[in-house]
Design an enzyme around this catalytic site. Structure first.
Site, PDB file in Angstrom:
ATOM      1  N   HIS A 124       0.743  -1.224   0.036  1.00 39.94           N
ATOM      2  CA  HIS A 124       0.000  -0.240   0.003  1.00 39.94           C
ATOM      3  C   HIS A 124       1.024   1.279   0.026  1.00 39.94           C
ATOM      4  O   HIS A 124      -0.373   2.300  -0.293  1.00 39.94           O
ATOM      5  CB  HIS A 124      -1.078   0.056   1.200  1.00 39.94           C
ATOM      6  CG  HIS A 124      -2.029  -1.081   1.551  1.00 39.94           C
ATOM      7  ND1 HIS A 124      -2.536  -1.533   0.236  1.00 39.94           N
ATOM      8  CD2 HIS A 124      -2.721  -1.935   2.332  1.00 39.94           C
ATOM      9  CE1 HIS A 124      -3.501  -2.533   0.710  1.00 39.94           C
ATOM     10  NE2 HIS A 124      -3.266  -2.729   1.540  1.00 39.94           N
ATOM     11  N   HIS A 170      -6.382  -7.021   0.035  1.00 43.07           N
ATOM     12  CA  HIS A 170      -6.571  -5.254  -0.559  1.00 43.07           C
ATOM     13  C   HIS A 170      -5.894  -4.929  -1.615  1.00 43.07           C
ATOM     14  O   HIS A 170      -4.739  -5.661  -2.015  1.00 43.07           O
ATOM     15  CB  HIS A 170      -5.495  -4.491   0.906  1.00 43.07           C
ATOM     16  CG  HIS A 170      -6.639  -4.597   1.768  1.00 43.07           C
ATOM     17  ND1 HIS A 170      -5.713  -5.573   2.956  1.00 43.07           N
ATOM     18  CD2 HIS A 170      -7.650  -4.409   2.543  1.00 43.07           C
ATOM     19  CE1 HIS A 170      -6.636  -5.863   4.583  1.00 43.07           C
ATOM     20  NE2 HIS A 170      -7.623  -4.990   4.103  1.00 43.07           N
ATOM     21  N   TYR A 187      -4.097 -12.112   8.525  1.00 41.96           N
ATOM     22  CA  TYR A 187      -4.385 -11.052  10.207  1.00 41.96           C
ATOM     23  C   TYR A 187      -4.810 -12.639  11.306  1.00 41.96           C
ATOM     24  O   TYR A 187      -5.445 -12.242  12.417  1.00 41.96           O
ATOM     25  CB  TYR A 187      -5.173  -9.953  10.004  1.00 41.96           C
ATOM     26  CG  TYR A 187      -4.562  -9.073   9.618  1.00 41.96           C
ATOM     27  CD1 TYR A 187      -3.393  -8.905   9.993  1.00 41.96           C
ATOM     28  CD2 TYR A 187      -4.877  -8.755   8.102  1.00 41.96           C
ATOM     29  CE1 TYR A 187      -2.804  -7.550   8.879  1.00 41.96           C
ATOM     30  CE2 TYR A 187      -4.230  -8.034   7.308  1.00 41.96           C
ATOM     31  CZ  TYR A 187      -2.715  -7.676   7.436  1.00 41.96           C
ATOM     32  OH  TYR A 187      -2.954  -6.706   6.757  1.00 41.96           O
TER      33      TYR A 187
END
Ligand code: X5A
Ligand code: ZN
Length: 489
Positions: A116, A155, A286
């Site tokens: 990111h 993501h 996660y």
């Protein structure tokens, strides 16, 4: 920042612990880590940004909080600059060892993650863009012509996309939870119709997931009908994976349903590209249990272990089919493998690797995965015209089925009458786990299609869900035809 509470040190502890427990760590070569240099970081980031991050170890808690506010969903601990240099350094060490042939492939277990982060901004737990920098680094240091980045994190790696949006030498593929822009980072530029700019048009491939709970068959369908055909046509010299495991079941961010063993297959399916040169770099993930299992599955495949039988393949769901169809439409003008449904057969022998590979990826593998055999029997008929490297690709890819139980019957002439045994050695090499040699960039398959094959595919599509690339078999109620061209329909 509570949004960041999940990116914790235990992620590495459990991942490495699971590798040790399963005897996998012992079977790997550990590569010593180094700190990334300023020059490494500046391959992607701006000097201003680097200077700002350099100051963070000396900031007070108040100053750190203040500094963090300018970015989204990221936090700065006084140690993070040091950790980020180690994460990037580890990534570059892996890439160096793969490029020089010291190791075949590898996984860098690092944090903080990278995909990111942007030229002048941290974002989404990421400080330096490990994978984007690695791609620039191999281009510069080894003169690598084409790099494929596969981002299977849940993501969108917008930082990677921005780094290469106008660069045709880096093909960036990402699938991501999108929900029509409702999901973080909520960017318009994560959608399927954003394909790259200028010379790089076509070399950004975004697959938005507009629903949660995507499963193994949804992931495999995208591999068979989008990523793999394009990747074979592109013919990378190196494959980098943004290996986020938040796309696995149980993850609080992804909320998807793919099982950890799907990563054995995703890895396997990429391992015959670039002569096997593959570097996976940890991004998200996660749910500690699911993360550890997914990491083990990835490493199993990297080590050449047979992949477990893929669980419950039911064919892609309607929402996944819609995404699939939209992506194929958006990329049709850039990739000849997406232009036609017909598949040419071996009328001209191996002069046409393109048509053959298309048939393998678009027809044979989906059928094979859905059928889920206990044994693959591969028969080489005399005069098939399949050249060694194509044969090796086929043998390699088929080893993802039936837990690797494969029996290859080679053309008897090749060993009874030929002293050199030229046809047998490639088979042995592939069965021993060697990656197939690259086929080079594939051109468009010749248009003299064989109607019989296309008819076969059309007929099979109704019964074999993994062959479907359009919504024609969807229940009409849930079908939306927005953004779909008439040719695809
Ligand atoms: C690397 C990664 C996720 C950031 C989520 C922020 N980042 N809400 O998975
Ligand atoms: Zn992620």
């Amino acid at each position: 920042n509570p949004a960041c509470k999940i990116e914790v040190p235990e992620r590495l502890v459990v991942s490495y612990g699971a590798l040790v427990e399963n005897g996998l760590a012992d079977r790997c070569v550990s590569i010593p880590v180094r700190e990334a240099t300023d020059a490494d970081i500046l391959l992607v980031h701006s000097e201003e940004y680097l200077e700002a991050v350099k100051k963070t170890p000396y900031m007070t808690l108040e100053e750190l909080k203040e500094f963090t506010l300018q970015y989204g969903d990221v936090y700065f601990h006084p140690n993070i600059y040091h950790c980020a240099k180690l994460a990037l350094g580890a990534t570059l060490q892996l890439v160096d060892n793969v490029m020089t042939g010291k190791v075949r492939n590898g996984l860098a277990l690092v944090r903080p993650p990278g995909h990111h982060s942007m030229r002048s901004a941290a974002s989404g737990f990421c400080i330096f863009n490990n994978v984007a920098i690695a791609a620039q680094y191999v281009k510069q240091k080894y003169g690598v012509k084409r790099v494929l980045i596969v981002d299977w994190d849940i993501h969108h790696g917008q930082g990677v996309q921005y780094s290469f949006e106008d660069d045709p030498s880096v093909l960036y593929f990402s699938w991501h939870r999108y929900e029509h822009q409702k999901f973080w980072p909520n960017l318009r530029e994560s959608d399927f119709d954003v394909v790259g700019k200028e010379k790089g048009a076509g070399s950004t491939i975004n697959v938005p997931w507009n629903k949660v709970k995507m499963q193994n068959s949804d992931y495999l369908s995208i591999f068979f009908h989008v990523l793999l055909p394009v990747a074979y046509e592109f013919s990378p010299d190196l494959v980098l994976v943004c290996a986020g495991f938040d796309s696995a079941i149980g993850d609080p961010e992804g909320e998807m349903c793919a099982t950890p063993d799907i990563f054995a297959h995703l890895t396997h399916l990429l391992m015959n590209l670039a002569g096997g040169k593959l570097c996976a770099v940890l991004e998200g993930g996660y749910n500690l249990k699911s993360l550890a299992q997914s990491v083990c599955q990835t490493v199993h495949s990297l080590l050449g272990d047979p992949a477990p039988r893929p669980a419950n393949l039911e064919g892609p769901c309607n929402s996944a089919l819609e995404s699939l169809q939209c992506v194929r439409s958006a990329h049709r003008k850039y990739w000849s493998c997406l232009k036609h449904f017909y598949i040419s057969v071996l009328s001209q022998g191996c002069s046409d690797a393109s048509g053959f590979i298309q048939a393998v990826l678009g027809l044979l593998l989906p059928l094979g995965y859905e059928y889920d055999p206990s044994l693959v029997l591969l028969v080489q008929t005399p005069g098939s015209g399949i050249c060694d490297s194509v044969w090796q690709q086929l043998t390699g890819l088929l080893q993802g089925l039936a837990q690797g139980h494969i029996l290859v019957a080679v053309n008897p002439c090749s060993f009874l009458h030929s002293v050199e045994r030229t046809c047998i050695d490639p088979t042995c090499s592939s069965l021993l786990g060697d990656a197939a040699p690259s086929l080079g960039q594939l051109h468009a398959a010749p248009p003299e299609d064989v109607e019989a094959v296309e008819n076969l595919r059309q007929r099979l599509k109704a019964d074999w869900k993994l062959l479907q690339t359009t919504g024609e078999f969807m229940k009409a109620t849930s079908l939306s035809y927005t953004n779909v061209t008439s040719t695809e329909l």
